[in-house]
Scaffold this motif. Structure first.
Motif, PDB file in Angstrom:
ATOM      1  N   VAL A   1       0.835  -1.202   0.000  1.00  7.59           N
ATOM      2  CA  VAL A   1       0.000   0.000   0.000  1.00  7.59           C
ATOM      3  C   VAL A   1       0.873   1.257   0.000  1.00  7.59           C
ATOM      4  CG1 VAL A   1      -1.692   1.330   1.315  1.00  7.59           C
ATOM      5  CG2 VAL A   1      -1.955  -1.140   1.112  1.00  7.59           C
ATOM      6  N   GLU A   2       1.936   1.240   0.811  1.00  6.45           N
ATOM      7  CA  GLU A   2       2.847   2.387   0.857  1.00  6.45           C
ATOM      8  C   GLU A   2       3.490   2.626  -0.509  1.00  6.45           C
ATOM      9  OE1 GLU A   2       5.584   2.533   4.257  1.00  6.45           O
ATOM     10  OE2 GLU A   2       4.315   1.029   5.219  1.00  6.45           O
ATOM     11  N   ALA A   3       3.856   1.555  -1.199  1.00  7.81           N
ATOM     12  CA  ALA A   3       4.465   1.687  -2.522  1.00  7.81           C
ATOM     13  C   ALA A   3       3.477   2.285  -3.523  1.00  7.81           C
ATOM     14  CB  ALA A   3       4.952   0.322  -3.020  1.00  7.81           C
ATOM     15  N   ILE A   4       2.205   1.865  -3.432  1.00  7.38           N
ATOM     16  CA  ILE A   4       1.179   2.433  -4.302  1.00  7.38           C
ATOM     17  C   ILE A   4       1.033   3.933  -4.033  1.00  7.38           C
ATOM     18  CG2 ILE A   4      -1.308   2.456  -4.787  1.00  7.38           C
ATOM     19  CD1 ILE A   4      -1.295  -0.585  -4.254  1.00  7.38           C
ATOM     20  N   ASP A   5       1.030   4.303  -2.755  1.00  7.82           N
ATOM     21  CA  ASP A   5       0.899   5.717  -2.395  1.00  7.82           C
ATOM     22  C   ASP A   5       2.097   6.527  -2.895  1.00  7.82           C
ATOM     23  OD1 ASP A   5      -1.480   5.118  -1.179  1.00  7.82           O
ATOM     24  OD2 ASP A   5      -0.679   5.113   0.865  1.00  7.82           O
ATOM     25  N   ARG A   6       3.299   5.938  -2.813  1.00  7.41           N
ATOM     26  CA  ARG A   6       4.480   6.652  -3.310  1.00  7.41           C
ATOM     27  C   ARG A   6       4.387   6.885  -4.814  1.00  7.41           C
ATOM     28  NH1 ARG A   6       7.201   3.250   0.307  1.00  7.41           N
ATOM     29  NH2 ARG A   6       7.760   1.792  -1.359  1.00  7.41           N
ATOM     30  N   ARG A   7       3.946   5.861  -5.543  1.00  8.22           N
ATOM     31  CA  ARG A   7       3.806   6.016  -6.991  1.00  8.22           C
ATOM     32  C   ARG A   7       2.795   7.107  -7.331  1.00  8.22           C
ATOM     33  NH1 ARG A   7       3.830   0.229  -7.200  1.00  8.22           N
ATOM     34  NH2 ARG A   7       1.592   0.224  -7.644  1.00  8.22           N
ATOM     35  N   ALA A   8       1.694   7.130  -6.566  1.00  9.68           N
ATOM     36  CA  ALA A   8       0.678   8.150  -6.817  1.00  9.68           C
ATOM     37  C   ALA A   8       1.223   9.546  -6.545  1.00  9.68           C
ATOM     38  CB  ALA A   8      -0.543   7.878  -5.944  1.00  9.68           C
ATOM     39  N   ALA A   9       1.996   9.678  -5.456  1.00  7.21           N
ATOM     40  CA  ALA A   9       2.579  10.979  -5.109  1.00  7.21           C
ATOM     41  C   ALA A   9       3.591  11.410  -6.152  1.00  7.21           C
ATOM     42  CB  ALA A   9       3.229  10.913  -3.737  1.00  7.21           C
ATOM     43  N   GLN A  10       4.397  10.471  -6.631  1.00  3.35           N
ATOM     44  CA  GLN A  10       5.404  10.798  -7.660  1.00  3.35           C
ATOM     45  C   GLN A  10       4.729  11.200  -8.964  1.00  3.35           C
ATOM     46  OE1 GLN A  10       7.685   7.203  -7.723  1.00  3.35           O
ATOM     47  NE2 GLN A  10       8.772   7.656  -5.827  1.00  3.35           N
ATOM     48  N   ALA A  11       3.639  10.513  -9.306  1.00  4.95           N
ATOM     49  CA  ALA A  11       2.920  10.861 -10.536  1.00  4.95           C
ATOM     50  C   ALA A  11       2.298  12.249 -10.426  1.00  4.95           C
ATOM     51  CB  ALA A  11       1.833   9.827 -10.808  1.00  4.95           C
ATOM     52  N   GLU A  12       1.773  12.555  -9.244  1.00  5.96           N
ATOM     53  CA  GLU A  12       1.179  13.880  -9.030  1.00  5.96           C
ATOM     54  C   GLU A  12       2.245  14.959  -9.104  1.00  5.96           C
ATOM     55  OE1 GLU A  12      -1.393  16.252  -5.605  1.00  5.96           O
ATOM     56  OE2 GLU A  12      -1.182  14.066  -5.541  1.00  5.96           O
ATOM     57  N   ASP A  13       3.413  14.709  -8.509  1.00  5.28           N
ATOM     58  CA  ASP A  13       4.499  15.679  -8.592  1.00  5.28           C
ATOM     59  C   ASP A  13       4.944  15.902 -10.028  1.00  5.28           C
ATOM     60  OD1 ASP A  13       4.443  15.974  -5.901  1.00  5.28           O
ATOM     61  OD2 ASP A  13       6.121  14.604  -5.501  1.00  5.28           O
ATOM     62  N   GLY A  14       4.957  14.809 -10.791  1.00  4.54           N
ATOM     63  CA  GLY A  14       5.366  14.933 -12.188  1.00  4.54           C
ATOM     64  C   GLY A  14       4.378  15.748 -13.008  1.00  4.54           C
ATOM     65  N   ASP A  15       3.103  15.631 -12.653  1.00  2.00           N
ATOM     66  CA  ASP A  15       2.080  16.368 -13.398  1.00  2.00           C
ATOM     67  C   ASP A  15       2.132  17.866 -13.111  1.00  2.00           C
ATOM     68  OD1 ASP A  15       1.186  14.045 -14.497  1.00  2.00           O
ATOM     69  OD2 ASP A  15      -0.431  13.735 -13.052  1.00  2.00           O
ATOM     70  N   THR A  16       2.664  18.230 -11.931  1.00  2.00           N
ATOM     71  CA  THR A  16       2.633  19.634 -11.549  1.00  2.00           C
ATOM     72  C   THR A  16       3.856  20.382 -12.056  1.00  2.00           C
ATOM     73  OG1 THR A  16       3.694  19.123  -9.428  1.00  2.00           O
ATOM     74  CG2 THR A  16       1.279  19.150  -9.498  1.00  2.00           C
ATOM     75  N   ARG A  17       4.829  19.682 -12.617  1.00  3.23           N
ATOM     76  CA  ARG A  17       6.041  20.354 -13.089  1.00  3.23           C
ATOM     77  C   ARG A  17       5.843  20.969 -14.459  1.00  3.23           C
ATOM     78  NH1 ARG A  17      10.110  15.492 -11.172  1.00  3.23           N
ATOM     79  NH2 ARG A  17       9.964  15.925  -8.953  1.00  3.23           N
TER      80      ARG A  17
END
Length: 202
Positions: free
Chosen positions: A186-202
């Motif tokens: 679950v933590e790994a899924i959350d990290r991927r989601a956070a990384q994807a969100e960060d990538g979208d905001t750049r």
């Protein structure tokens, strides 16, 4: 004929002195023990002791006292539900792990509210289940050895190993590993989601 209640005889001065000295020795021993602890250890003991007292007052008087391991698990579980009130125990976990455990705690409460206490047979330890565990271990080893291992492979191996155990203590240990792997996933899924969100905001 009614008799008047008798007044207890006063304690001898020597016994009073002895009891006072014993209480003082006990207090000194407690202060010495606390002084030998680190701030972190004292905080953990405080959290556990306070919650243990609270849980004890809530325990029905007509029910048996749980075993030590169950008491410890209940105390920690209750502390994790109130991170602001019991910060020492909660701070032992990474923020991501603590968040997952909070969700697990909430889900367990929902399960109990819906289904009540569940007490099913384990249904583990058959020859077929042991064979499945051996196959799952081999599959997981080959998958990661080839560079294609997945969370699904890891969790499947842990579940299969739990199903293969008939001894309650070993089964319990395997189930804890299942829960830990599921939380890590679950933590790994959350990290991927956070990384994807960060990538979208750049």
């Amino acid at each position: 004929m009614m008799t008047e209640p008798t007044t207890p005889a006063p304690l001898p001065p020597s016994l009073i002195t002895y009891l006072a000295q014993r209480d003082a020795q006990h207090a000194d021993a407690v202060r010495t023990a606390l002084a030998s602890l680190t701030d972190r250890e004292r905080a953990l003991i405080k959290d556990a002791a306070v919650m243990g007292y609270v849980r004890g007052t809530m325990h029905p008087k007509d029910e048996r006292i749980p075993k030590d391991g169950q008491i410890l698990a209940e105390v920690i579980d209750a502390c994790l539900a109130f991170p602001d009130l019991y910060p020492a125990i909660n701070s032992t976990l990474a923020d991501s792990t603590r968040a997952v455990f909070a969700e697990v705690h909430a889900e367990r409460r929902r399960q109990d509210e819906k289904w009540g206490e569940q007490n099913h047979p384990d249904g583990t330890g058959s020859t077929h289940q042991r064979d499945v565990a051996n196959s799952a271990r081999a599959w997981c080893k080959d998958a990661f050895g080839s560079g294609y291992g997945t969370w699904s492979d890891v969790l499947a191996e842990e579940v299969a190993e739990a199903n293969a155990e008939r001894d309650p203590a070993r089964l319990r240990a395997e189930l804890v590993q299942v829960a830990a792997v599921a939380a890590a996933w679950v933590e790994a899924i959350d990290r991927r989601a956070a990384q994807a969100e960060d990538g979208d905001t750049r």
